[in-house]
Scaffold this active site. Structure first.
Site, PDB file in Angstrom:
ATOM      1  N   HIS B 122     -22.159  83.047  18.770  1.00  0.00           N
ATOM      2  CA  HIS B 122     -22.121  84.506  18.903  1.00  0.00           C
ATOM      3  C   HIS B 122     -21.172  85.022  17.809  1.00  0.00           C
ATOM      4  CE1 HIS B 122     -20.904  88.348  20.769  1.00  0.00           C
ATOM      5  NE2 HIS B 122     -21.931  88.246  21.577  1.00  0.00           N
ATOM      6  N   ASP B 199     -16.180  78.339  23.564  1.00  0.00           N
ATOM      7  CA  ASP B 199     -16.561  79.682  24.004  1.00  0.00           C
ATOM      8  C   ASP B 199     -17.414  79.516  25.264  1.00  0.00           C
ATOM      9  OD1 ASP B 199     -17.884  82.038  24.502  1.00  0.00           O
ATOM     10  OD2 ASP B 199     -18.572  82.372  22.449  1.00  0.00           O
ATOM     11  N   GLN B 202     -21.084  82.195  28.163  1.00  0.00           N
ATOM     12  CA  GLN B 202     -22.399  82.051  28.791  1.00  0.00           C
ATOM     13  C   GLN B 202     -22.470  80.856  29.732  1.00  0.00           C
ATOM     14  OE1 GLN B 202     -24.652  84.308  28.643  1.00  0.00           O
ATOM     15  NE2 GLN B 202     -23.806  85.511  26.976  1.00  0.00           N
ATOM     16  N   LYS B 225     -19.067  89.013  32.851  1.00  0.00           N
ATOM     17  CA  LYS B 225     -20.292  88.226  32.967  1.00  0.00           C
ATOM     18  C   LYS B 225     -20.308  87.403  34.258  1.00  0.00           C
ATOM     19  CE  LYS B 225     -20.893  87.657  27.964  1.00  0.00           C
ATOM     20  NZ  LYS B 225     -21.744  88.760  27.519  1.00  0.00           N
ATOM     21  N   CYS B 363     -26.357  89.632  18.744  1.00  0.00           N
ATOM     22  CA  CYS B 363     -25.017  89.284  18.244  1.00  0.00           C
ATOM     23  C   CYS B 363     -24.964  87.871  17.695  1.00  0.00           C
ATOM     24  CB  CYS B 363     -23.946  89.455  19.317  1.00  0.00           C
ATOM     25  SG  CYS B 363     -23.677  91.145  19.779  1.00  0.00           S
TER      26      CYS B 363
END
Lengths: 142, 405
Positions: B122, B199, B202, B225, B363
Site C-alpha cells: 500500500h 503492515d 489488512q 478496520k 492506493c
C-alpha cells in the site's frame, strides 16, 4: 440554439428516466457515440488525471466559437462529457465563461461534482471554461 | 459459528437504504462498520467520563487514564505482545509506519543504506520510506511478486546485503488478498540481523496475529478496520528497538523533565505518545476488541474463509470476469475487472444498486502497474456479510456486462 436552450433540452430528455440505471444506459450510449479523441493526442497536455479515470479535453476556436473535443477511458464519464460538449461547444467564449450549468442539478448528475473526485465534473467544467478564457484573452490581444 | 442475522443487528448502518436498495457493504478493506457497543462506548465516555489522561489528579482524569491503559492491555493481549510498554497508540497504520520510518530511520539509516519493501505494498508502506531515503540518501529495493500475486521470497537473499537496514512488508495485500509468509521473511531477515516491520492493516481484521510467534520487530494496524473508530491505530515495537529510537514528535506527555537547557523523555510507551492522544477512541478500540473476542476470532476466520471461497467461485463464474490475486492463502477480498469495462463504470452502477465496492488505484499503484492496469474493482468481506449479498453482487455484475455489450 442557445446554451440554456440546450440545457433545457437535456433536462427534458432525462425527465423520462424513472431510475438511475436508465440514466446510465443513456449515458453509456452517449459515451459510445462521442467522437473519439485522436490516440496520438491522448497526452499529458490534454489530460485531467485522477485516481478513478482519465479524461482528455481539447478545444479549438473557429469563427468566434469554441469547439470542444474530449475523451475518457470510462464510458459513463464519456457520456457525461458528451453532455458538457453538447451544451458548451459551438458557443462564444463569454457565454461559456458565464454559463450557469443548471442542467447538472436538474438531471441529478451533481453527485459527480464531488470535489474529492479530482477528475470529476467540476474539474472538466473548470478546464472547459479555462479554454474559453484563454481564447477570449487571445482574441482581445489580436 | 457466526449467527449473521443477529450480528447484523449490532451494525445499524447495514439497515441503510441506498437509492431505494438495501445497502450491501463490500468496502470493508477500506473501513469496517462499527457495532453498537463501540458507538455507545464513545458516546458514553463523552457524556459521562471525558477528562484528559495522564495529567489530572481529579477523579475523571484518573478514571479515563485507567480505561486508556486497560485498552492498551487489551491490545497487548489481542496481538500477544510481551509487554504493555511495547504497545503505542497512533492515529492509524499510516501514523505507525511514519513513526518508524522517521524515528528508526533517524537513528539507523544513513547514506548508501538500503530498505527493502515489496511490490505489493500500500502507498502507506512505500511513501514514508521514500521520504526517509530522500532525507538520508538511501535507496529502496523491491521484492517482486508473481502473476498469481505470490511474493517472490526466493529472491530475498539476493536483495539483502550489508547495507540493508530494515525490511517493511505487508502481512496481507489490500488488493491481491495474499497472506504473505511473514514469519519466514522475518526468520530470514533476522539471520542477517535485519529488523522487519509488518503492515498488518489488512491481516488483523481477518486472523490471529501473534507478534511473539512472528518475532516481528514492528507491527502496525488501524483501529477503523477492526470495527473501532477512525483516528486510532497501533504500533507494536520490540522494547529494545523502541528504547534506542528517538521520539517521533515532541510535546506534552512524552517528557520526563523539561528545562530550556535539556529535556529528558518519558519511558515507553509515552515517549512515542506526544500531546493529547485520541484516548476516547483508544478506549473504544478496546471495546471493539472485546466485541471481536466475544464473536470469536476462530469463528470469524472460518466464516470469512467460507465467504471468500464462495465469492471466488461465484465471481469466477461471471463471464469475462478476471480476478487479480490467486494465492492459496488469502484474506476475504476479491479484486477484479469485468471484461474491458472500466472499473469506474462498474463501481458507479453497483453503487446505484446499493452495493459499495472500492474502485481505482486502491492506493497501490506499483501493484497495479505490475498488471498493466490503472484501476480495479475490489469487493471485501467481513463476518457481517452474507452469501446472499455475494449472489446479488454477481447478478448485478452479469447485468453490467450486458449493459456494455
Amino acid at each position: 440554439m442557445t446554451l440554456n436552450e440546450k440545457q433545457n433540452q437535456i433536462i427534458e430528455e432525462f425527465s423520462v428516466f424513472t431510475d438511475w440505471i436508465d440514466k446510465y444506459e443513456y449515458l453509456i450510449e452517449l459515451g459510445k457515440n462521442l467522437q473519439t479523441f485522436d490516440e496520438k493526442n491522448k497526452t499529458e497536455q490534454y489530460l485531467i488525471k485522477g485516481c478513478q479515470s482519465r479524461v482528455w479535453i481539447d478545444a479549438e476556436y473557429v469563427n468566434g466559437k469554441i469547439i470542444y473535443k474530449a475523451d475518457s477511458d470510462a464510458i459513463i464519464t464519456k457520456g457525461i462529457i458528451s453532455l458538457l460538449i453538447r451544451v458548451m461547444s459551438e458557443q462564444e467564449p463569454d457565454e461559456i465563461i458565464n454559463a450557469d450549468l443548471f442542467f447538472i442539478n436538474k438531471t441529478g448528475l451533481q453527485e459527480n461534482l464531488s470535489p474529492t473526485r479530482a477528475n470529476g465534473l467540476s474539474a472538466m467544467i473548470k478546464q472547459m471554461k479555462l479554454y474559453a478564457l484563454a481564447f477570449k484573452v487571445k482574441k482581445n490581444e489580436l | 459459528m457466526i449467527d449473521v442475522i443477529n450480528i447484523r443487528k449490532d451494525f445499524s448502518v447495514l439497515n441503510t437504504k441506498i437509492y431505494g436498495n438495501p445497502l450491501i457493504y463490500l468496502d470493508n478493506a477500506a473501513t469496517a462498520q462499527k457495532p453498537e457497543c463501540v458507538i455507545q462506548t464513545v458516546a458514553e465516555l463523552y457524556r459521562t467520563a471525558n477528562a484528559n489522561i495522564h495529567r489530572g489528579v481529579h477523579f475523571l482524569s484518573e478514571q479515563c487514564t485507567e480505561k486508556y491503559e486497560q485498552a492498551r492491555e487489551k491490545v497487548r493481549q489481542f496481538i500477544n505482545a510481551e509487554k504493555k510498554s511495547e504497545i503505542i497508540f497512533t492515529s492509524g497504520t499510516t501514523g505507525s509506519i511514519n513513526t518508524v520510518a522517521t524515528s528508526f530511520g533517524e537513528q539507523f539509516v544513513f547514506e548508501g543504506d538500503e530498505i527493502i519493501v515489496s511490490e505489493m505494498e500500500h502507498h502507506s508502506n512505500i511513501v514514508p520510506w521514500q521520504m526517509l531515503c530522500k532525507r538520508k540518501n538511501a535507496t529502496i529495493k523491491i521484492i517482486p511478486f508473481d502473476d498469481k500475486g505470490v511474493l517472490r521470497i526466493d529472491l530475498l537473499d539476493s536483495l539483502i546485503n550489508e547495507r540493508t537496514k530494515i525490511i517493511a512488508v505487508t502481512h496481507a495485500s489490500n488488493v491481491l488478498g495474499t497472506i504473505n509468509p511473514v514469519r519466514q521473511i522475518i526468520a530470514k531477515a533476522h539471520s542477517y540481523n535485519i529488523p522487519v516491520l509488518v503492515d498488518g492493516a489488512q491481516a488483523v481484521p481477518h486472523g490471529n496475529v501473534d507478534v511473539c510467534d512472528l518475532d516481528c520487530d514492528f507491527y502496525t494496524f488501524s483501529g477503523h478496520k477492526i470495527y473501532a473508530p477512525t483516528g486510532i491505530g497501533v504500533l507494536y515495537g520490540k522494547e529494545k528497538l523502541l528504547e534506542q529510537m528517538p521520539p517521533y514528535q515532541g510535546g506534552g506527555d512524552m517528557i520526563s523533565t523539561v528545562t530550556f537547557e535539556k529535556t529528558t523523555y518519558a519511558q515507553l510507551p509515552l515517549k512515542f505518545e506526544a500531546g493529547t492522544l485520541n484516548f476516547i477512541d483508544a478506549i473504544a478500540l478496546g471495546a471493539a476488541i472485546d466485541y471481536i473476542n466475544k464473536t470469536g476470532r476462530q469463528n470469524i476466520i472460518e466464516y470469512e474463509h467460507k465467504l471468500l471461497d464462495y465469492a471466488t467461485q461465484k465471481m469466477s463464474a461471471v463471464e469475462g470476469l478476471k480476478i487479480y490475486g490467486e494465492a492459496d492463502e488469502k484474506v476475504a477480498l476479491v479484486s477484479f475487472l469485468l471484461k474491458d469495462i472500466h472499473h469506474l463504470d462498474t463501481g458507479m452502477i453497483l453503487d446505484k444498486k446499493g452495493i459499495a465496492v472500492r474502485t481505482g488505484t486502491l492506493c497501490a499503484e506499483p501493484l497495479l502497474t505490475h498488471f498493466g492496469k490503472t484501476g480495479m474493482v475490489r469487493a471485501s468481506f467481513v463476518f457481517y456479510n452474507t452469501f446472499d449479498e455475494i449472489d446479488i453482487l454477481c447478478e448485478n455484475l452479469k447485468k453490467i456486462s450486458l449493459m456494455f455489450k
